[in-house]
Scaffold this active site. Structure first.
Site, PDB file in Angstrom:
ATOM      1  CE  LYS A 182      62.524-108.499 135.350  1.00 52.19           C
ATOM      2  NZ  LYS A 182      62.532-110.140 135.675  1.00 52.19           N
ATOM      3  CE  LYS A 219      58.202-112.405 140.904  1.00 56.50           C
ATOM      4  NZ  LYS A 219      58.653-112.446 142.376  1.00 56.50           N
ATOM      5  CB  SER A 272      59.745-112.116 137.086  1.00 58.15           C
ATOM      6  OG  SER A 272      59.999-112.720 138.366  1.00 58.15           O
TER       7      SER A 272
END
Ligand code: NAD
Length: 298
Positions: A242, A173, A99
């Protein structure tokens, strides 16, 4: 067993990468794995995979290089390593399934394209359980011809959803995880408030799952990892943070700042500061519970 020219180098054999690389081996694909951690390499070898001592050795001679690493910085550090640069032959397809950050992915794809190396991004959703069964949602960005070459491998890992050009998978994502993290936060706040009101969390979940408040958090995360108190989904809290930051930055960049997303980031960042480095992301629920003020009147 496939030909050597069809070999895959798989870099990053962590919670997700290990079961994904195993699926390729089980699918008859010659897969050479590398992870900086010796324990991860040993686990892959024990599962019948071939193991290399460095990323450069893994990618040498591979037709496809798959990366399943924590973030863009680490993906770049692997692909920009001079030994990897020397070993990566033109025509090798690079597939970043981590990701990562969409803008950095686009920039990396341009740098690789200048050396005749096509790159696509193919991040996934579904967690460790669906990595094991090969039922991940795979969000694929890239040129048609590059995606088509990688398709036989990606279909061993899950269902492909095309999202556009390179970097678009990483954008979807991150946005998905901002939604997922925000659902989990508000679900946790609501269920904890309900419990203090005297409701049974299991009953609340049953009712909400037949109602309009349901989400992956009410259908999956709370019943499987929070209610039983296991907090072991296999997806780290810091990795979720993140992803949320990537999505919030993307929203800022296009001039549509996510106020709710920014508030959610602030809370998750506080939890990340206070919880151990390897905390699971479902621990956000326990953290909220533990830091809640005592009921009025106590
Ligand atoms: P992880 O931390 O379990 O695995 C990452 C692996 O990369 C580790 O084994 C680590 O040793 C290895 N690594 C780090 N630096 C390296 C380097 N320079 N060279 C080689 N190996 C290196 O993480 P994970 O949960 O497997 O997640 C991987 C990616 O997938 C992340 O981007 C994450 O956000 C994403 N993701 C995770 C989940 C999940 O449920 N765990 C689900 C979807 C997406």
């Amino acid at each position: 067993m496939s030909e050597a020219r069809d070999a895959v180098a798989f870099v990053g054999l962590g919670k997700m990468g290990l079961p994904m690389a195993k699926r390729l081996v089980e699918g008859g694909i010659r897969t050479v794995g590398y992870d900086v951690g010796p324990a991860a390499r040993d686990s892959f070898a024990a599962a019948g995979g071939e193991v290399a001592d460095s990323a450069a050795v893994a990618v040498a001679g591979a037709a496809t290089v798959i990366l399943m690493l924590p973030d863009s910085g680490i993906v770049e550090s692997v692909l920009d390593d001079p030994e990897v640069v020397a070993a990566l032959a033109p025509g090798t397809t690079v597939v970043d399934m981590s990701s990562s950050e969409p803008a950095r992915t686009r920039a990396l794809a341009e740098r690789l394209a200048a050396r005749g190396i096509p790159m696509i991004d193919a991040p996934v959703s579904g967690g460790v359980a669906r990595a094991v069964t090969g039922k991940l949602a795979v969000m694929v960005g890239g040129d048609d011809a590059d995606v088509e070459r990688a398709e036989p491998l990606l279909t061993l890992l899950g269902t492909i959803y095309r999202s556009g050009g390179v970097g678009s998978g990483h954008a979807v994502k991150a946005l998905n995880n901002l939604m997922s993290a925000t659902h989990l936060l508000v679900t946790s706040e609501a269920i904890l408030a309900g419990r203090r009101f005297g409701l049974d969390p299991a009953q609340v979940l049953e009712i909400v799952n037949a109602s309009s408040g349901r989400s992956g958090s009410t259908e999956n995360k709370w019943p499987r990892f929070v209610l039983p108190g296991t907090y072991d989904s296999g997806f780290g809290l810091r990795l979720m943070l993140k992803d949320m930051r990537i999505a919030v930055a993307l929203a800022d960049q296009v001039g549509l700042p996510s106020r709710l997303g920014a508030d959610a980031v602030e809370l998750w960042a506080k939890a990340a500061e206070e919880l151990p480095a390897d905390a699971d992301h479902t621990e956000i629920a326990r953290w909220l519970d533990e830091r809640a003020a005592p009921p009025a009147g106590d």
